[in-house]
Design an enzyme around this catalytic site. Sequence first.
Site, mmCIF file in Angstrom:
data_model
loop_
_atom_site.group_PDB
_atom_site.id
_atom_site.type_symbol
_atom_site.label_atom_id
_atom_site.label_comp_id
_atom_site.label_asym_id
_atom_site.label_seq_id
_atom_site.Cartn_x
_atom_site.Cartn_y
_atom_site.Cartn_z
ATOM 1 N N GLY A 172 52.384 51.595 34.983
ATOM 2 C CA GLY A 172 51.460 50.524 35.343
ATOM 3 C C GLY A 172 52.200 49.320 35.894
ATOM 4 N N LYS A 218 50.289 40.224 30.247
ATOM 5 C CA LYS A 218 51.747 40.342 30.364
ATOM 6 C C LYS A 218 52.206 40.148 31.811
ATOM 7 C CE LYS A 218 54.436 44.247 30.445
ATOM 8 N NZ LYS A 218 54.809 45.579 30.034
ATOM 9 N N TYR A 261 44.966 53.122 36.914
ATOM 10 C CA TYR A 261 44.801 54.041 35.780
ATOM 11 C C TYR A 261 45.963 55.019 35.717
ATOM 12 C CZ TYR A 261 39.822 52.780 35.325
ATOM 13 O OH TYR A 261 38.641 52.117 35.131
ATOM 14 N N GLY A 270 55.826 52.431 31.657
ATOM 15 C CA GLY A 270 56.280 51.586 32.753
ATOM 16 C C GLY A 270 55.637 51.879 34.091
ATOM 17 N N TYR A 313 47.482 43.166 31.488
ATOM 18 C CA TYR A 313 47.297 42.203 32.577
ATOM 19 C C TYR A 313 47.798 40.817 32.186
ATOM 20 C CZ TYR A 313 44.739 45.936 34.811
ATOM 21 O OH TYR A 313 44.403 47.140 35.360
#
Length: 172
Positions: free
Chosen positions: A109, A145, A98, A107, A143
């Site tokens: 994450g 991606k 999160y 960027g 996810y």
Amino acid sequence: MNEIEIVAIKDEEVEALSDICKTTFKDTFEHDMSEQDLFAYFDEAYNHKVLLDELHNQQSWYYFAKIDGEVAGYMKLNVGDAQTESMGEDYLEVQRLYMYKQFQSKGIGSKLMKQAFEIAEKENKKKLWLGVWEHNHQALKFYTKHGYKIVGSHQFIAGDDVSTDYIVETTL
């Protein structure tokens, strides 16, 4: 934006961990869950004792993503018996990933996910998996991606609220 630093969370940072857990969970789910269910989940999952126990678990890892020393996001990883579903020894679970709202789509994450892949490789895991709420389209896109595919589903319970999470996984 300055460089993103990924650091292991220390015991003395449990208050900051609890704060980001509660804030980011609430930001994500407050429109789809009652306040009573939110706070019941906070009491169960994000109290200091639970978080400290998880920080001390040898099969779990917590990381902060920081920018200029400021906490921007966090991630929790699990292997073995610490996984929330029995997926087996070949798997590493990304249980939580999160960001605070103001740091989303910057960027962070992806940097945390890179750390998850590195830990999985170091721990000799072949697959990563996680549960993601079926209506969280932004997270599902993220996810996907990163190579994750839907392989099943399970229930996520917060207070009296029962929702469906897709189980997604990817291979190293």
